[in-house]
Scaffold this active site. Structure first.
Site, PDB file in Angstrom:
ATOM      1  N   ASN A 126       0.847  -1.195   0.000  1.00 43.98           N
ATOM      2  CA  ASN A 126       0.000   0.000   0.000  1.00 43.98           C
ATOM      3  C   ASN A 126       0.880   1.242   0.000  1.00 43.98           C
ATOM      4  O   ASN A 126       1.008   1.939   0.993  1.00 43.98           O
ATOM      5  CB  ASN A 126      -0.914  -0.036   1.228  1.00 43.98           C
ATOM      6  CG  ASN A 126      -1.923   1.099   1.219  1.00 43.98           C
ATOM      7  OD1 ASN A 126      -1.700   2.152   1.805  1.00 43.98           O
ATOM      8  ND2 ASN A 126      -3.028   0.882   0.551  1.00 43.98           N
ATOM      9  N   ARG A 146      -0.961   5.006   0.911  1.00 40.65           N
ATOM     10  CA  ARG A 146      -2.047   5.256  -0.043  1.00 40.65           C
ATOM     11  C   ARG A 146      -3.371   5.404   0.692  1.00 40.65           C
ATOM     12  O   ARG A 146      -4.157   6.292   0.402  1.00 40.65           O
ATOM     13  CB  ARG A 146      -2.143   4.148  -1.104  1.00 40.65           C
ATOM     14  CG  ARG A 146      -3.160   4.513  -2.208  1.00 40.65           C
ATOM     15  CD  ARG A 146      -3.297   3.448  -3.284  1.00 40.65           C
ATOM     16  NE  ARG A 146      -4.084   3.942  -4.415  1.00 40.65           N
ATOM     17  CZ  ARG A 146      -5.413   3.887  -4.505  1.00 40.65           C
ATOM     18  NH1 ARG A 146      -6.122   3.395  -3.504  1.00 40.65           N
ATOM     19  NH2 ARG A 146      -6.043   4.341  -5.572  1.00 40.65           N
ATOM     20  N   CYS A 147      -3.595   4.521   1.672  1.00 38.85           N
ATOM     21  CA  CYS A 147      -4.837   4.601   2.454  1.00 38.85           C
ATOM     22  C   CYS A 147      -4.996   5.963   3.128  1.00 38.85           C
ATOM     23  O   CYS A 147      -6.106   6.462   3.288  1.00 38.85           O
ATOM     24  CB  CYS A 147      -4.850   3.551   3.563  1.00 38.85           C
ATOM     25  SG  CYS A 147      -5.073   1.875   2.993  1.00 38.85           S
ATOM     26  N   MET A 148      -3.866   6.527   3.564  1.00 39.55           N
ATOM     27  CA  MET A 148      -3.929   7.751   4.365  1.00 39.55           C
ATOM     28  C   MET A 148      -3.969   9.025   3.525  1.00 39.55           C
ATOM     29  O   MET A 148      -3.784  10.110   4.046  1.00 39.55           O
ATOM     30  CB  MET A 148      -2.715   7.818   5.309  1.00 39.55           C
ATOM     31  CG  MET A 148      -2.689   6.713   6.340  1.00 39.55           C
ATOM     32  SD  MET A 148      -1.409   6.966   7.593  1.00 39.55           S
ATOM     33  CE  MET A 148       0.101   6.865   6.637  1.00 39.55           C
TER      34      MET A 148
END
Length: 406
Positions: A350, A395-397
């Site tokens: 990620n 990427r999530c953040m």
């Protein structure tokens, strides 16, 4: 005029929305963390410091960083937005008319930044300094929440996602995250940066039950050249994918959506936890999950919004065709099978690409980062011992708001 446009996963990143977690994490305990979708409680100070390092790494790469709590506070300065948010997030149906009204009156008098902090981070009965004549306060325990904290707001990627010239304001699958969407609705509707600007809202802007049509941004990869890759995970449904695809085609923003089926378990909660785009022809993948036999469909359509669906063979070939590249280079998670499983759990796959071949990732994933390095991908390492416990990486953040195409 400011330009809201995300043309790829790998073009130069220009503007991004992130959320520094504070108050919500202080409300996370071993007894409530699972209900709030966390596997563990985090060290609050340390998580904040790690997030600051992440934001600074972005700024060092020339990216403009927007902080969610600031955007929300600025939005609350617009009276109409504040009324709407208070009546939506502290509704009569949630708290009963008497108590809801008393809580709203208390909140309405707070400074905007403090109110934003409570909406994002929660409010317990013990923290409410007023006495209401309703039955609620004597019915609940002091540690129960009037407003539940939203620790998952840390993962700004999911709640809304910009795809080419517009945004999808995503109806979330889990109750612990559904209130997040209203914050984004308000920001995109009323915040001075966004209000009145020329961008499309594809999906999710209305207040209604979206029933089975849920979609989360972690499953949406804007791979460029008019194509979008979407994973159907534990949280993004085929119904949600068709809704978004239909709107993309109707507005002429995408030529093709490639939808792939993922296993429905937590370790691959979203497509981006097992696969991200790092350079035009290069993806990181976790081979245990991203297997050859995953079902894959190609969705196309036109201005009428009709969606045509065709089953595809190997998803890699569908991506190669969409991007017009020869053979895709797939970099698999590093180490032996134990190390690879551990690193994938800690978000080795990620990563956030800031420009072609340059990505931000957790420094702890040494085996995978080494493989990226050997493949000519530069990893900008950030600390993630605490942040990673939320099961999300760089990427999530991050929610890109402006990014170049390819």
């Amino acid at each position: 005029m400011s330009k809201f446009y995300v043309g790829s996963e790998i073009g130069q990143l220009r503007r991004v929305l992130v959320h520094r977690p504070e108050r919500a994490l202080t409300h996370l305990t071993p007894s409530n963390c699972h209900e709030l979708l966390f596997d563990d409680v985090l060290a609050v100070e340390r998580a904040g410091e790690e997030h600051d390092a992440f934001a600074q790494t972005l700024r060092d790469q020339g990216v403009e960083v927007f902080l969610l709590s600031n955007l929300l506070a600025d939005t609350l300065a617009v009276p109409e937005a504040k009324d709407w948010l208070l009546s939506t997030q502290v509704s009569d149906l949630r708290l009963g008319p008497r108590f809801a009204n008393d809580v709203r009156c208390f909140l309405a008098d707070l400074p905007h930044q403090e109110l934003a902090s409570i909406l994002l981070g929660g409010l317990s009965y013990a923290e409410l300094p007023i006495q209401s004549s309703s039955m609620m306060q004597s019915m609940y325990d002091a540690h129960d929440f009037i407003i539940k904290p939203l620790p998952n707001h840390l993962f700004t990627r999911d709640t809304s996602c910009w795809v080419y010239g517009g945004v999808s304001i995503n109806p979330m699958a889990k109750p612990a995250r559904q209130r997040e969407t209203n914050h984004l609705r308000a920001i995109y509707r009323w915040h001075p940066t966004f209000a009145g600007q020329d961008f499309i809202k594809y999906f999710g802007d209305e207040e209604k039950s979206y029933d089975k049509s849920t979609i989360e941004g972690g499953d949406v990869l804007v791979i460029g050249k008019g194509a979008v890759l979407i994973g159907m995970s534990e949280r993004t449904t085929p119904q949600g994918v068709e809704q978004l695809a239909s709107s993309l085609f109707k507005h002429g923003q995408a030529k093709q959506v490639i939808a792939m089926e993922l296993p429905k378990h937590r370790s691959c909660m979203h497509l981006d936890t097992v696969m991200t785009h790092m350079r035009e022809d290069t993806f990181s993948v976790y081979p245990e999950v991203v297997r050859k036999d995953l079902k894959c469909w190609s969705l196309t359509g036109d201005a009428s919004g009709t969606v045509n669906v065709k089953e595809e063979g190997y998803f890699v070939h569908a991506i190669e065709k969409a991007l017009g590249v020869g053979q895709l280079n797939l970099i698999t998670t590093g180490g032996d099978s134990y190390e690879a499983e551990r690193e994938q759990w800690n978000d080795a796959n990620n990563v956030l690409t800031v420009k072609p071949g340059v990505v931000i990732g957790y420094e702890r994933n040494v085996y995978t980062n080494e493989k990226y390095d050997k493949a000519g991908i530069t990893v900008l390492p950030i600390p993630g011992d605490e942040l990673g416990r939320g099961r999300g990486g760089a990427r999530c953040m991050s929610c890109p708001i402006e990014r170049d195409g390819i």
